[in-house]
Motif scaffolding. Sequence first.
Motif, PDB file in Angstrom:
ATOM      1  N   ASN A 141       0.808  -1.227   0.000  1.00  9.42           N
ATOM      2  CA  ASN A 141       0.000   0.000   0.000  1.00  9.42           C
ATOM      3  C   ASN A 141       0.839   1.272   0.000  1.00  9.42           C
ATOM      4  O   ASN A 141       0.294   2.377   0.044  1.00  9.42           O
ATOM      5  CB  ASN A 141      -0.932  -0.001   1.215  1.00  9.42           C
ATOM      6  N   LYS A 142       2.169   1.093  -0.006  1.00 10.96           N
ATOM      7  CA  LYS A 142       3.114   2.214  -0.056  1.00 10.96           C
ATOM      8  C   LYS A 142       2.901   3.184   1.110  1.00 10.96           C
ATOM      9  O   LYS A 142       2.720   4.381   0.935  1.00 10.96           O
ATOM     10  CB  LYS A 142       3.007   2.943  -1.402  1.00 10.96           C
ATOM     11  N   ILE A 143       2.950   2.597   2.309  1.00  8.84           N
ATOM     12  CA  ILE A 143       2.715   3.357   3.537  1.00  8.84           C
ATOM     13  C   ILE A 143       3.896   3.195   4.494  1.00  8.84           C
ATOM     14  O   ILE A 143       4.390   2.086   4.716  1.00  8.84           O
ATOM     15  CB  ILE A 143       1.430   2.867   4.250  1.00  8.84           C
ATOM     16  N   ILE A 144       4.342   4.315   5.063  1.00 11.19           N
ATOM     17  CA  ILE A 144       5.326   4.292   6.149  1.00 11.19           C
ATOM     18  C   ILE A 144       4.560   4.407   7.458  1.00 11.19           C
ATOM     19  O   ILE A 144       3.881   5.403   7.717  1.00 11.19           O
ATOM     20  CB  ILE A 144       6.329   5.461   6.037  1.00 11.19           C
ATOM     21  N   LYS A 145       4.671   3.393   8.291  1.00 14.59           N
ATOM     22  CA  LYS A 145       3.921   3.340   9.556  1.00 14.59           C
ATOM     23  C   LYS A 145       4.819   2.773  10.634  1.00 14.59           C
ATOM     24  O   LYS A 145       5.575   1.824  10.397  1.00 14.59           O
ATOM     25  CB  LYS A 145       2.679   2.453   9.379  1.00 14.59           C
ATOM     26  N   THR A 146       4.757   3.342  11.819  1.00 12.31           N
ATOM     27  CA  THR A 146       5.596   2.838  12.911  1.00 12.31           C
ATOM     28  C   THR A 146       5.105   1.495  13.412  1.00 12.31           C
ATOM     29  O   THR A 146       3.940   1.135  13.253  1.00 12.31           O
ATOM     30  CB  THR A 146       5.618   3.821  14.100  1.00 12.31           C
ATOM     31  N   VAL A 147       6.020   0.776  14.030  1.00 11.00           N
ATOM     32  CA  VAL A 147       5.640  -0.431  14.777  1.00 11.00           C
ATOM     33  C   VAL A 147       4.997   0.039  16.078  1.00 11.00           C
ATOM     34  O   VAL A 147       5.636   0.711  16.891  1.00 11.00           O
ATOM     35  CB  VAL A 147       6.887  -1.290  15.070  1.00 11.00           C
ATOM     36  N   GLY A 148       3.723  -0.263  16.263  1.00 10.11           N
ATOM     37  CA  GLY A 148       3.039   0.150  17.484  1.00 10.11           C
ATOM     38  C   GLY A 148       2.724   1.639  17.500  1.00 10.11           C
ATOM     39  O   GLY A 148       2.667   2.302  16.462  1.00 10.11           O
ATOM     40  N   PRO A 150       2.978   5.386  17.391  1.00  9.58           N
ATOM     41  CA  PRO A 150       4.048   6.232  16.849  1.00  9.58           C
ATOM     42  C   PRO A 150       4.646   7.187  17.873  1.00  9.58           C
ATOM     43  O   PRO A 150       5.842   7.495  17.820  1.00  9.58           O
ATOM     44  CB  PRO A 150       3.353   6.985  15.703  1.00  9.58           C
ATOM     45  N   GLU A 151       3.834   7.677  18.819  1.00  6.45           N
ATOM     46  CA  GLU A 151       4.380   8.598  19.815  1.00  6.45           C
ATOM     47  C   GLU A 151       5.420   7.891  20.676  1.00  6.45           C
ATOM     48  O   GLU A 151       6.479   8.447  20.977  1.00  6.45           O
ATOM     49  CB  GLU A 151       3.254   9.191  20.665  1.00  6.45           C
ATOM     50  N   ASN A 152       5.109   6.665  21.071  1.00 10.45           N
ATOM     51  CA  ASN A 152       6.081   5.889  21.846  1.00 10.45           C
ATOM     52  C   ASN A 152       7.347   5.635  21.036  1.00 10.45           C
ATOM     53  O   ASN A 152       8.468   5.748  21.546  1.00 10.45           O
ATOM     54  CB  ASN A 152       5.479   4.554  22.281  1.00 10.45           C
TER      55      ASN A 152
END
Length: 446
Positions: A141-148, A150-152
Amino acid sequence: MAYNIPSYVETIINSLEKTGYNAFLVGGSIRDIIIGKKPSDYDISTDAKPDEIKEVFKEFKTIEVGKKFGTIIVVQEEGAVEVTTFRREGEYKDGRRPEFVSFSKDIKEDLNRRDFTINAMAYNEKTGVIDPFGGKGNLENKIIKTVGNPENRFREDYLRIIRAVRFAAQLNFDIDEETYLACNKYKDFLLNISIERVRDELFKILLCEKPSNGIELLKDLGILKIFLPEIIPAIDFNQHNPHHDKDVYNHILCVLDNTPPVLQVRIGALFHDIGKPHTLTIDNEGVGHFYGHDKVGAEIVSEVLRRWKCSNELIEKVSTLVREHMTQHANYKEKGLKKLIARVGEDEIFNLLALQKADRSCSNEKADISSLLERENKIKDILYNKEAYNINQLDLDGRDILELGYKEGKIIGEILDYLLEQVMEKPDLNKKDLLIKNTLKKFPLK
């Protein structure tokens, strides 16, 4: 899909598994294989502890680069591979380092500590892909997403904010909305990160296939204002000039995207017109001019790169490119081109031309670079024919002049300068006997 892993990397995984340990290819190499890109390096994670890794590979050369963190480099003729013990990490107190790092027996615990889902996958032939956080789907889906959360994740290491931008720029992906909002929320904490780490990520963005995507993201997130406030005046700055159909900022982005991925050239592109907002004058016909913006830009880029703690060599290369970029408009004959080569250097002259061609191409739709292509060919001929543009290339030196009977002093430099001027106009004069003859004629001995 087929996971084509080099045999020297498989050797490491197989050797660990044969000894009873679990071992997986992890991180960016899996990401790159899935998207069809050849990985630049390969990392392996294992439940073997550092001393156990060394024992398994006692017949190999190994290097302890981070033994207390579980990393051993195994060196083979085909390449070196980092082998790291599965890790779990304690709470991050300073936005940089965890309170503690301990070893684990669970690959999922190891993946859980990684930054983005697309970097949190593991693979070996026996198990297949382990993807507990949906990294493969985010790649599709061409998405950059944090593991868990994102603020943490960003509070653990604020540099991950710029890494999110860098991966988005390199892969031409979008940043997940929740991740983007967290980037924006915590961006000011990037000031707690060493400028060297920030600089290295910024440089990786500049070397992307289309660096303007990364620069635009940095602008939208307010990060550009933090680390490069000098460029902010260029945004929406009208050039009031019929030869330019873009504002200064968008012209800069165009030049960036049209230069080769050479670091000093890309930095030069980013800064080449940064002096324009400080030098605008409007003539009686309402046309804008920017006299001296090249010199102002060279001063600005030198100051910024010093702030970013860059090497003196890089600062000199970039400031020269910025200072000389307007020579594209000079009507140089061969002698003038030789003087340009002498100022810029043989190693950098074609980098300057690359910047100039991009600069002119991005000025307007009717821009013509034919004169620069002609100049490029002339410079190639000068260098191919080894025509002198520097005193050191003369077929005569200071010792030769002293042997003629001249005394030490400024006269020696004056003679060499004169001879170089003659030779740059007439290359055939660069023969020792002719140089001596010209010297004695112009500077007769008393």
